[in-house]
Design a protein around this motif. Structure first.
Motif, PDB file in Angstrom:
ATOM      1  N   CYS A 182       0.845  -1.211   0.000  1.00 33.50           N
ATOM      2  CA  CYS A 182       0.000   0.000   0.000  1.00 33.50           C
ATOM      3  C   CYS A 182       0.874   1.252   0.000  1.00 33.50           C
ATOM      4  O   CYS A 182       1.841   1.342   0.740  1.00 33.50           O
ATOM      5  CB  CYS A 182      -0.891  -0.017   1.243  1.00 33.50           C
ATOM      6  N   THR A 183       0.494   2.221  -0.844  1.00 33.55           N
ATOM      7  CA  THR A 183       1.264   3.465  -0.908  1.00 33.55           C
ATOM      8  C   THR A 183       0.655   4.581  -0.067  1.00 33.55           C
ATOM      9  O   THR A 183       1.175   5.691  -0.059  1.00 33.55           O
ATOM     10  CB  THR A 183       1.317   3.993  -2.355  1.00 33.55           C
ATOM     11  N   ALA A 184      -0.487   4.298   0.569  1.00 36.07           N
ATOM     12  CA  ALA A 184      -1.209   5.354   1.296  1.00 36.07           C
ATOM     13  C   ALA A 184      -1.655   6.463   0.349  1.00 36.07           C
ATOM     14  O   ALA A 184      -1.763   7.624   0.734  1.00 36.07           O
ATOM     15  CB  ALA A 184      -0.363   5.938   2.429  1.00 36.07           C
ATOM     16  N   GLY A 221      -4.531   6.887  -0.886  1.00 36.94           N
ATOM     17  CA  GLY A 221      -5.848   7.392  -0.509  1.00 36.94           C
ATOM     18  C   GLY A 221      -6.916   7.242  -1.581  1.00 36.94           C
ATOM     19  O   GLY A 221      -8.033   7.732  -1.430  1.00 36.94           O
ATOM     20  N   ASN A 222      -6.590   6.549  -2.628  1.00 37.12           N
ATOM     21  CA  ASN A 222      -7.567   6.330  -3.696  1.00 37.12           C
ATOM     22  C   ASN A 222      -8.820   5.617  -3.188  1.00 37.12           C
ATOM     23  O   ASN A 222      -9.909   5.792  -3.718  1.00 37.12           O
ATOM     24  CB  ASN A 222      -6.925   5.433  -4.760  1.00 37.12           C
ATOM     25  N   CYS A 223      -8.615   4.806  -2.160  1.00 37.44           N
ATOM     26  CA  CYS A 223      -9.702   3.977  -1.641  1.00 37.44           C
ATOM     27  C   CYS A 223     -10.731   4.779  -0.849  1.00 37.44           C
ATOM     28  O   CYS A 223     -11.748   4.251  -0.429  1.00 37.44           O
ATOM     29  CB  CYS A 223      -9.111   2.884  -0.761  1.00 37.44           C
ATOM     30  N   SER A 255      -9.322   1.404   3.286  1.00 35.89           N
ATOM     31  CA  SER A 255      -8.207   0.478   3.499  1.00 35.89           C
ATOM     32  C   SER A 255      -6.931   1.231   3.850  1.00 35.89           C
ATOM     33  O   SER A 255      -6.060   0.708   4.525  1.00 35.89           O
ATOM     34  CB  SER A 255      -7.980  -0.405   2.277  1.00 35.89           C
ATOM     35  N   CYS A 312      -8.776   0.175  -5.176  1.00 34.81           N
ATOM     36  CA  CYS A 312      -7.318   0.005  -5.162  1.00 34.81           C
ATOM     37  C   CYS A 312      -6.865  -0.822  -6.364  1.00 34.81           C
ATOM     38  O   CYS A 312      -7.617  -1.633  -6.888  1.00 34.81           O
ATOM     39  CB  CYS A 312      -6.923  -0.681  -3.857  1.00 34.81           C
ATOM     40  N   HIS A 333      -1.875  -5.713  -3.123  1.00 33.78           N
ATOM     41  CA  HIS A 333      -2.561  -6.163  -1.907  1.00 33.78           C
ATOM     42  C   HIS A 333      -4.078  -6.093  -2.068  1.00 33.78           C
ATOM     43  O   HIS A 333      -4.807  -6.516  -1.184  1.00 33.78           O
ATOM     44  CB  HIS A 333      -2.134  -5.322  -0.701  1.00 33.78           C
ATOM     45  N   ILE A 393      -7.529  -7.116   0.866  1.00 31.03           N
ATOM     46  CA  ILE A 393      -7.901  -6.016   1.767  1.00 31.03           C
ATOM     47  C   ILE A 393      -8.892  -6.442   2.872  1.00 31.03           C
ATOM     48  O   ILE A 393      -8.621  -6.225   4.056  1.00 31.03           O
ATOM     49  CB  ILE A 393      -8.336  -4.771   0.964  1.00 31.03           C
TER      50      ILE A 393
HETATM   51  S1  SF4 Z   1      -5.975   2.667  -2.737  1.00 33.64           S
HETATM   52 FE1  SF4 Z   1      -5.915   2.602  -0.503  1.00 33.64          FE
HETATM   53  S2  SF4 Z   1      -5.263   0.518   0.001  1.00 33.64           S
HETATM   54 FE2  SF4 Z   1      -4.768   0.872  -2.176  1.00 33.64          FE
HETATM   55  S3  SF4 Z   1      -2.654   1.639  -2.164  1.00 33.64           S
HETATM   56 FE3  SF4 Z   1      -3.959   3.431  -2.099  1.00 33.64          FE
HETATM   57  S4  SF4 Z   1      -4.191   3.887   0.109  1.00 33.64           S
HETATM   58 FE4  SF4 Z   1      -3.411   1.792  -0.056  1.00 33.64          FE
END
Ligand code: SF4
Ligand code: FAD
Ligand code: SF4
Lengths: 476, 440
Positions: B18-20, B22-24, B54, B92, B96, B100
């Protein structure tokens, strides 16, 4: 004693924003302690969510009184660790201030709060056939933060940086005082322009949240012409590509004129570095151009064809090329959920991305890139580099997107080292990094004219006498 | 029986993908036109990044694993304030992604193993499971209460323990014990009878599928009931001729389809048995011309996709050996098991029905807000979530909302009541039962 003071501050914060919107709980603070960059994680002491301008004012008054650092935050996706609190303090999460206050479809501007995301604004603007210069980043990130940090997007070739599109701002100063810049300063509901007054908006743009908290922003928006045509070419080196981009850039017909190295055109960027296949062009370029009519499109095509012919006559390696479809979509269908989720960049590496992101004159792109390539390959990193013209031809972006495996401290440090080395090369060639992490700020300051640094410090002191705003991010 | 239920520690490498970014945090599609909406009930309510999608849950998981976060009441609370709806997962695109919900549940499993989880109110579920084999503290005999009208009408439902049948109707605890949701099994059985299907029920011998236990991290309790159920299914297949297990409950359906496959014996036991949701069975019959409408229902309705019959059934393609991308890479997804079109097809086929869609549908459906143990753990919040969904439904101009899950049924009706809305949630079988008459 200390614990008591912390409790008292939390109590005060709670009294400002309510108990559900202020916390010192470690698990909540932890979730704000890192981002995707190489910047070392650090914890804030408190996290506060504000929903009104008055709350922001009261938080800053409290912080100023007690000399507590305050880090403005909207989504934390800046790729520079800019919301990681260098010295703890209050993490001020503004995402709930997310109203689109007005879209003036006639005068083509929108007034937004800091928490308005690209996705949210895209949906609302589209209803009026309007658009903004969407970055290739997460759709959930903030429009105003992007603009404040001199962000760039799909219209930067035509209109320049997103910060140039700001028409007015309401800002809470570190002392809690509410100020306005641009036309809204003269008449409350007039948000159309920062000119012709003295450009006080410059006190907040590019300051990385170190000079105040923007609570409202006017931004220029633009109509969406119906016909998209993308010109795609390739070359074997950046010298040839620069020649083409400067030539085509002269005509100012592209909303976005961007060149990407082979490594950046791959989805995802190869990690660790792997050589490109023999014979594959090293550079691709796409020029996105929109037209209202078929004839207009044909005229644009004619210009492009002439440029291509001229470049060919120069004997450069330029060729018409098919740009990889997935990568092209990621550039033209914005905001993009797919690329916003960082898939195109770091899916292979895992967890981390940073960049030497710079504004660099076009004639310096090739020499800097050639050195970057050596440094990056030496660190087993792909030279996934992008060059983009900003409004005309004299300068533009030069940036390498560097994914790395954030789980490994060693690989993170390897990336950091390579990136900082690249940055030094660019600074010495006359480039300037944007959204700079502290490591970069230190390199900038080392090279800065003493008069610049002195002025910067004086202005900072004037606006933020107790140095509470995003303390430490300017590298002094 | 061996179970391949992962621990948080086993997921450590994957959660570092996860890259953090924030798309989720929001549902968004380019379109055009662009579509944007809230997707995370927890984030929408509690706001701080840790609660958000997530991104936040993975932050907690990292913190727990790297020793920075120790169990506190507040951390536990934050981990359980999540409906495990997988709305975030849908946004995401990294490696991963397929794991999730697993990461969220693995944190819960760790909390249970460490002796702190689940939440006090949810502990009652575990206790009830042990005492009554259902999460509702319902005595065994009450499981049969919903069948009374059938007895009264002299149309008894087969007891599969006594008589063979081709179909086992696995009722599920919510339909059996939750009074407002009882209309679901009643309509299901009524329809099956009208259609002349050869089906039976386990009656008092039915035990919970284990879904709720699994969602709140009680893997031991899940395994206990799942093993027992698998044995029962095997016995019924061998001794009673059961070839199909049908359920009207999204939670049971998800558990049997996705959680039971984690058993080492699944293929051996379930070979030759089809597991199907009632609505899919009915739609198949409709398409074969064996289900005919005899009445009309002049209702204006919208449809709510339950998480458990929708995106929870997405199959993810993972490059296991590195032959496609690299080892462990998420390659793509397959939605063939997700019941998105099936309920819409048969719902829209009902004579007189006027159908309208909400904004957030299918893979971006907004959770009813009660899943993942939230209805038991945080009843008020669950109902508040449901009110939001009802409001979204009302915006379409529909009079009623239709779904295919007794859990959503209960919670969305609670949500509607909470805001004094006239909109009611009906299960699709309840509508179908009204427009299909007894054969002459
Ligand atoms: S979409 Fe959410 S879970 Fe996926 S990489 Fe971005 S922050 Fe992490
Ligand atoms: C994969 C990927 C691709 C990206 N591509 C691009 C791109 O093409 N172009 C581009 O420009 N960016 C890009 N970005 C960077 C970033 O996503 C955008 O610039 C984004 O809009 C920043 O918004 P944010 O909400 O994440 O800001 P944050 O990271 O939360 O904030 C950015 C800075 O602004 C400050 N700040 C925030 N709110 C305020 C306020 N109200 N007042 C004062 N200061 C404030 C913060 O303290 C911080 O210094 C990309 C990011 C990713 C992950
Ligand atoms: S599973 Fe649902 S409630 Fe839980 S974090 Fe994801 S979107 Fe939010």
């Amino acid at each position: 004693m200390l614990a008591k003071r912390e409790d008292m501050i939390l109590d005060e914060l709670v009294s400002i924003v309510g108990k559900d919107n202020a916390t010192a709980a470690k698990h909540i603070r932890y979730a704000y302690s890192y981002d995707l960059s190489f910047v070392t994680p650090k914890l804030p002491d408190y996290v506060v969510m504000a929903t009104t301008v008055e709350q922001v004012q009261n938080i800053l008054k409290l912080a100023n009184r007690d000399k507590i650092p305050v880090v403005p935050y909207t989504a934390g996706s800046n790729i520079g660790g800019l919301c990681i609190p260098e010295q703890g303090g209050i993490l001020l999460d503004l995402k709930r201030m997310n109203k689109i206050i007005r879209i003036d479809a006639e005068s083509h501007y929108a007034i937004i709060e800091p928490g308005v995301s690209h996705a949210q604004l895209a949906m609302e603007l589209y209803k009026h056939n309007l658009r903004w210069s969407w970055p290739v980043g997460p759709p959930s990130a903030s429009v105003s933060s992007n603009a404040l940090c001199h962000g760039i997007g799909g219209l930067s070739g035509r209109y320049g940086l997103n910060s140039e599109e700001i028409t007015s701002m309401e800002v809470v100063l570190p002392t809690g005082e509410l100020v306005r810049v641009g036309s809204c300063a003269i008449r409350e509901d007039s948000w159309h322009s920062v000119l012709p007054m003295p450009q006080l908006d410059g006190l907040f743009k590019g300051w990385l949240g170190t000079s105040g908290v923007v609570t409202k922003m006017g931004v220029r928006v633009h109509p969406i012409p119906p016909i998209l045509k993308v010109f795609t070419v390739s070359t074997h080196n950046l010298e040839d590509m620069t020649s083409y981009m400067v030539n085509l850039g002269n005509y100012e017909i592209c909303d976005d004129l961007t060149g990407v190295s082979w490594w950046l055109s791959q989805v995802p960027i190869p990690y660790p570095y792997r050589p490109k296949p023999d014979g594959a062009p090293e550079w691709y370029c796409f020029g996105a151009t929109y037209s209202w009519t078929k004839k207009e499109k044909e005229a644009r095509e004619e210009i492009w064809q002439n440029v291509l012919d001229e470049e060919k006559k120069k004997g450069t390696s330029i060729q018409y090329a098919d740009y990889p479809e997935e990568a092209l979509k990621a550039r033209t269908q914005l905001p993009s959920r797919i690329v916003g989720s960082t898939k195109n960049y770091t899916k292979m590496a895992g967890g981390g991305i940073s960049w030497p992101g710079t504004f660099t004159p076009a004639n310096k792109w090739a020499p800097v890139y050639n050195k970057w390539k050596e440094i990056l390959i030496d660190h087993k990193l792909s030279p996934a580099t992008r060059v983009t013209n900003y409004r005309g031809v004299h300068y533009g972006m030069l940036r390498a997107m560097i994914p790395f495996n954030k789980q490994s401290a060693e690989e993170t440090e390897n990336a950091r080292h390579a990136i900082v080395e690249c940055l030094k090369v660019d600074l010495d060639a006359g480039g300037i990094p944007y959204k700079p992490p502290v490591d970069f700020a230190a390199e900038i300051n080392k090279r800065a004219h003493p008069g610049y640094l002195s002025l910067l410090k004086q202005v900072k002191q004037l606006l933020d006498p107790n140095d509470i705003m995003n303390t430490g991010k300017l590298g002094f | 029986m061996e179970w391949n239920i992962t621990t948080l520690e086993e997921l450590e490498d994957i959660l570092w993908r996860c890259t953090a970014c924030g798309n989720c945090k929001a549902a968004y599609n380019y379109g055009p036109p662009p579509e944007f909406g809230e997707i995370c009930p927890a984030g929408a309510e509690f706001g701080f990044e840790g609660f958000m999608a997530s991104k936040g849950k993975i932050a907690f998981a990292r913190g727990i694993l790297d020793g920075q976060l120790e169990w506190t009441d507040e951390l536990l609370d934050a981990i359980y304030k999540c409906t495990v709806c997988a709305g975030c997962q849908n946004q995401c695109e990294l490696d991963h992604k397929p794991f999730i919900p697993e990461i969220i549940e693995a944190m819960r499993r760790k909390s249970v193993k460490d002796g702190v989880g689940p939440m006090p109110t949810q502990k009652k579920i575990a206790q009830s499971m042990r005492s009554y084999n259902n999460p509702y503290q319902g005595p065994r005999r009450v499981r049969m209460d919903w069948t009374r009208p059938f007895k009264k009408a002299k149309k008894p439902i087969k007891d599969i323990n006594k008589e063979p049948a081709d179909i086992l109707y696995y009722v599920g605890c919510t339909g059996a014990f939750n009074l407002p949701a009882r209309g679901v099994p009643v309509a299901t059985a009524s329809l099956f009878q009208k259609l002349g299907l050869d089906f039976g029920i386990l009656g008092e011998d039915e035990i919970c599928c284990g879904s709720t236990a699994m969602r709140i991290g009680d893997a031991d309790e899940f395994k206990r009931v799942a093993e027992s159920n698998l044995e029962t299914f095997k016995r019924l297949h061998e001794e009673r001729g059961v070839n199909t297990i049908v359920t009207s409950c999204a939670g049971c359906y998800r558990a049997i389809k996705k959680d039971y496959v984690l058993s080492s014996e699944y293929d051996k036991i379930m070979g030759g048995i089809t597991v199907i949701h009632t609505v899919e069975l009915l739609n198949n019959l409709f398409k074969e011309g064996k289900l005919k409408f005899t009445g009309e229902l002049p209702w204006k309705v919208t449809y709510h996709d339950p998480c458990h019959t929708g995106r929870h059934l997405t199959k993810f393609v993972i490059d296991k050996d590195g032959s496609q991308l690299w080892k462990g890479a998420y390659v793509g997804l397959n939605e063939e098991d997700c019941l998105y079109d099936v309920p819409r097809e048969i719902l829209q086929a009902i004579p007189g029905i006027e159908f309208t869609e909400m904004e957030r549908i299918r893979d971006n459906s907004y959770c009813c807000g009660g899943g993942g143990g939230v209805m038991t753990g945080y009843g008020d919040w669950a109902a508040k979530n449901a009110s939001k969904r009802i409001e979204e439904g009302m915006k379409t101009g529909a009079e009623h909302m239709v779904s295919i899950c007794p859990f959503c049924h209960y919670n969305l009706n609670e949500g509607s009541r909470r805001i004094g809305s006239e909109m009611k949630l009906y299960d699709l079988v309840e509508l179908l039962d009204q427009v299909i008459a007894e054969p002459k």
